[in-house]
Design a protein around this motif. Structure first.
Motif, PDB file in Angstrom:
ATOM      1  N   THR A  89      14.061  18.898  64.165  1.00 16.67           N
ATOM      2  CA  THR A  89      13.476  18.900  62.820  1.00 16.67           C
ATOM      3  C   THR A  89      12.364  19.948  62.722  1.00 16.67           C
ATOM      4  O   THR A  89      12.213  20.611  61.680  1.00 16.67           O
ATOM      5  CB  THR A  89      12.940  17.499  62.474  1.00 16.67           C
ATOM      6  OG1 THR A  89      14.011  16.548  62.574  1.00 16.67           O
ATOM      7  CG2 THR A  89      12.365  17.463  61.063  1.00 16.67           C
ATOM      8  N   LEU A  98      14.118  23.248  62.311  1.00 14.10           N
ATOM      9  CA  LEU A  98      14.594  23.403  60.931  1.00 14.10           C
ATOM     10  C   LEU A  98      13.454  23.782  59.996  1.00 14.10           C
ATOM     11  O   LEU A  98      13.604  24.636  59.109  1.00 14.10           O
ATOM     12  CB  LEU A  98      15.246  22.100  60.456  1.00 14.10           C
ATOM     13  CG  LEU A  98      16.658  21.808  60.959  1.00 14.10           C
ATOM     14  CD1 LEU A  98      17.053  20.372  60.626  1.00 14.10           C
ATOM     15  CD2 LEU A  98      17.662  22.784  60.336  1.00 14.10           C
ATOM     16  N   ALA A  99      12.270  23.146  60.191  1.00 15.07           N
ATOM     17  CA  ALA A  99      11.114  23.440  59.333  1.00 15.07           C
ATOM     18  C   ALA A  99      10.624  24.869  59.548  1.00 15.07           C
ATOM     19  O   ALA A  99      10.280  25.574  58.586  1.00 15.07           O
ATOM     20  CB  ALA A  99       9.994  22.436  59.612  1.00 15.07           C
ATOM     21  N   ARG A 119      12.422  27.383  60.509  1.00 14.05           N
ATOM     22  CA  ARG A 119      13.439  28.253  59.915  1.00 14.05           C
ATOM     23  C   ARG A 119      13.294  28.323  58.396  1.00 14.05           C
ATOM     24  O   ARG A 119      13.443  29.387  57.786  1.00 14.05           O
ATOM     25  CB  ARG A 119      14.821  27.711  60.292  1.00 14.05           C
ATOM     26  CG  ARG A 119      15.999  28.505  59.749  1.00 14.05           C
ATOM     27  CD  ARG A 119      16.138  29.821  60.464  1.00 14.05           C
ATOM     28  NE  ARG A 119      17.379  30.496  60.105  1.00 14.05           N
ATOM     29  CZ  ARG A 119      17.612  31.784  60.311  1.00 14.05           C
ATOM     30  NH1 ARG A 119      16.695  32.540  60.889  1.00 14.05           N
ATOM     31  NH2 ARG A 119      18.758  32.323  59.964  1.00 14.05           N
ATOM     32  N   GLN A 120      12.966  27.190  57.793  1.00  9.87           N
ATOM     33  CA  GLN A 120      12.861  27.132  56.336  1.00  9.87           C
ATOM     34  C   GLN A 120      11.539  27.703  55.830  1.00  9.87           C
ATOM     35  O   GLN A 120      11.513  28.464  54.846  1.00  9.87           O
ATOM     36  CB  GLN A 120      12.997  25.682  55.864  1.00  9.87           C
ATOM     37  CG  GLN A 120      12.879  25.526  54.344  1.00  9.87           C
ATOM     38  CD  GLN A 120      12.994  24.071  53.912  1.00  9.87           C
ATOM     39  OE1 GLN A 120      13.014  23.158  54.731  1.00  9.87           O
ATOM     40  NE2 GLN A 120      13.080  23.850  52.609  1.00  9.87           N
ATOM     41  N   PRO A 122      10.790  31.982  57.716  1.00 10.67           N
ATOM     42  CA  PRO A 122      11.995  32.710  58.149  1.00 10.67           C
ATOM     43  C   PRO A 122      11.725  34.146  58.567  1.00 10.67           C
ATOM     44  O   PRO A 122      12.488  34.719  59.343  1.00 10.67           O
ATOM     45  CB  PRO A 122      12.902  32.652  56.908  1.00 10.67           C
ATOM     46  CG  PRO A 122      11.955  32.477  55.760  1.00 10.67           C
ATOM     47  CD  PRO A 122      10.846  31.626  56.287  1.00 10.67           C
ATOM     48  N   ILE A 134      21.298  24.788  62.744  1.00  7.01           N
ATOM     49  CA  ILE A 134      19.872  25.058  62.514  1.00  7.01           C
ATOM     50  C   ILE A 134      19.694  26.407  61.833  1.00  7.01           C
ATOM     51  O   ILE A 134      18.934  26.531  60.864  1.00  7.01           O
ATOM     52  CB  ILE A 134      19.098  24.990  63.845  1.00  7.01           C
ATOM     53  CG1 ILE A 134      19.022  23.544  64.330  1.00  7.01           C
ATOM     54  CG2 ILE A 134      17.690  25.576  63.698  1.00  7.01           C
ATOM     55  CD1 ILE A 134      18.536  23.394  65.736  1.00  7.01           C
ATOM     56  N   GLN A 150      21.710  27.910  59.934  1.00  4.71           N
ATOM     57  CA  GLN A 150      22.211  27.829  58.557  1.00  4.71           C
ATOM     58  C   GLN A 150      21.408  26.871  57.696  1.00  4.71           C
ATOM     59  O   GLN A 150      21.687  26.730  56.488  1.00  4.71           O
ATOM     60  CB  GLN A 150      23.683  27.422  58.579  1.00  4.71           C
ATOM     61  CG  GLN A 150      24.598  28.482  59.201  1.00  4.71           C
ATOM     62  CD  GLN A 150      25.963  27.949  59.583  1.00  4.71           C
ATOM     63  OE1 GLN A 150      26.299  26.797  59.287  1.00  4.71           O
ATOM     64  NE2 GLN A 150      26.750  28.784  60.254  1.00  4.71           N
ATOM     65  N   GLY A 151      20.407  26.200  58.291  1.00 10.28           N
ATOM     66  CA  GLY A 151      19.568  25.290  57.523  1.00 10.28           C
ATOM     67  C   GLY A 151      20.276  24.029  57.078  1.00 10.28           C
ATOM     68  O   GLY A 151      20.004  23.492  55.997  1.00 10.28           O
ATOM     69  N   LYS A 209      19.109  17.736  58.191  1.00 11.23           N
ATOM     70  CA  LYS A 209      18.902  17.151  59.519  1.00 11.23           C
ATOM     71  C   LYS A 209      19.849  15.989  59.769  1.00 11.23           C
ATOM     72  O   LYS A 209      20.286  15.762  60.906  1.00 11.23           O
ATOM     73  CB  LYS A 209      17.447  16.728  59.716  1.00 11.23           C
ATOM     74  CG  LYS A 209      16.955  15.532  58.931  1.00 11.23           C
ATOM     75  CD  LYS A 209      15.503  15.232  59.280  1.00 11.23           C
ATOM     76  CE  LYS A 209      15.022  13.891  58.736  1.00 11.23           C
ATOM     77  NZ  LYS A 209      15.124  13.784  57.266  1.00 11.23           N
TER      78      LYS A 209
END
Length: 375
Positions: A314, A317-318, A320-321, A324, A345, A347-348, A351
């Motif tokens: 997670t 992912l955060a 990456r978002q 970036p 991950i 590709q977003g 979760k």
């Protein structure tokens, strides 16, 4: 109830399994009985046991080295110390000529990319090739034996930090892992495990009444070991995971992170048993040494429901978002060792979708290990 280690039970039985044997011992500073006595000393002084060679893993015999480890001689016993972390990663045939049983006694922490379990596998393979026996003096998994978490390592990504297709938090003791290796590799090997006494799968380290000895320089507490399966995943990316501070793996950061923004996003994810606090810190070594990093401290509030790998994913992912243009995820695959989850991950993906992938792998692993469990 106090837990008796494999070395404790072996000593109680007067080393009967090793009587008349020439022993090669794979160990480090963590190889001690519950009274703090070195396994090296116990075997060297045991009647009827001939200790002929020492082998040592990453971080060396004293557990303080952070680079390749060289061969040496033990000044007390005069025995050769062969490094299994340097130019070679496994015992060599010529080093086993005076050995008819390899004994393994090192404290693991229950995480796939913690390399002591790779040393275990490679040594088992070497013993099978040399047609000698193998004995594991078992030790508790500090993270307990009930929770299994994370994707399996891909078969084409196996290496020293992912030596077998197992999850990141594997939930096994070293004796159980050795049993799994021998079973799945179909090795012609006499494997014995001196089992623990008094340990239950529900037991974390603090239920054992055993003294914590840092198994490696940056693994200084059970709290850090519990966070490591998720936070350690991030450390080959352009992120500090707290190495070079007093609390490695308890926080992450970088000069380019907005700490409040990251903490807010992670707390909004409503992960069980954990919360995130904005922090600033300055590592003295490793990534961003001497620079001020902004990031989050990871606080485990309820370890029974906390899932470190899901938490680490997670966080990825955060990053990456939210960042970036700054976070460089390419090396995240190095320890994750699972292309499908890595692509999700990048590709977003939500979760929940990634967590479903984990559940499939975790269930498959539970089925694989059922015949290997000793406790």
């Amino acid at each position: 109830m106090a837990v008796l280690l494999g070395i404790d039970r072996c000593s109680q039985e007067n080393f009967s399994l090793l009587k008349g044997k020439r022993v090669g011992l794979i160990t480090n500073h963590s190889g001690r009985d519950s009274n703090g006595r070195s396994t090296i000393d116990l075997l060297y002084n045991a009647n009827g046991v001939k200790l002929t060679a020492l082998f040592t893993p990453e971080h060396g015999l004293r557990g303080v080295a952070d680079d390749a480890v060289s061969d040496a001689h033990d000044p007390i016993t005069g025995l050769p110390i062969y490094s299994l972390y340097g130019t070679r990663l496994r015992p060599q045939p010529e080093q086993l000529l005076e050995v008819n049983v390899l004994v393994y006694d090192i404290q693991d922490i229950g995480v796939r990319f913690y390399t002591y379990i790779s040393t275990l596998k490679y040594a088992i393979e070497a013993a099978a090739e040399a047609q000698i026996a193998f004995l594991v003096l078992d030790r508790p998994n500090p993270l307990g034996g009930q929770q299994i978490e994370g994707p399996l390592a891909d078969a084409d990504r196996l290496d020293f930090t992912a030596c077998h297709p197992i999850p990141i938090r594997h939930g096994l003791t070293l004796g159980e892992l050795a049993t799994l290796y021998v079973r799945e590799l179909k090795l012609p090997l006499q494997l014995d495990v001196v089992r623990l006494e008094g340990w239950k799968r529900s037991d974390y380290w603090d239920a054992t009444n055993l003294t914590w000895i840092n198994p490696s320089p940056n693994m200084r507490s059970l709290r850090q070991a519990l966070l490591y399966p998720g936070i350690g995943l991030l450390e080959f990316t352009n992120l500090s995971v707290g190495r070079g501070t007093d609390t490695p793996f308890e926080w992450i950061g970088a000069p380019w992170i907005d700490a409040r923004k990251l903490a807010a996003a992670l707390n909004a994810a409503s992960l069980p048993g954990v919360c995130f606090i904005p922090v600033q810190f300055q590592p003295s070594t490793r990534q961003y040494a001497g620079q001020t990093c902004s990031g989050v401290e990871i606080i485990v509030t309820h370890r029974e429901v906390f899932r470190p790998v899901r938490t680490g994913l997670t966080i990825a992912l955060a990053l990456r978002q939210l960042f970036p243009e700054h976070w460089e995820p390419e090396n995240y695959l190095r320890l994750l060792a699972n292309q499908k989850v890595f692509q999700a991950i990048i590709q977003g993906a939500p979760k929940e979708e990634i967590f479903t992938m984990l559940e499939e792998d975790e269930q498959a692993f539970r089925e694989r290990i059922a015949a290997c469990l000793l406790y």
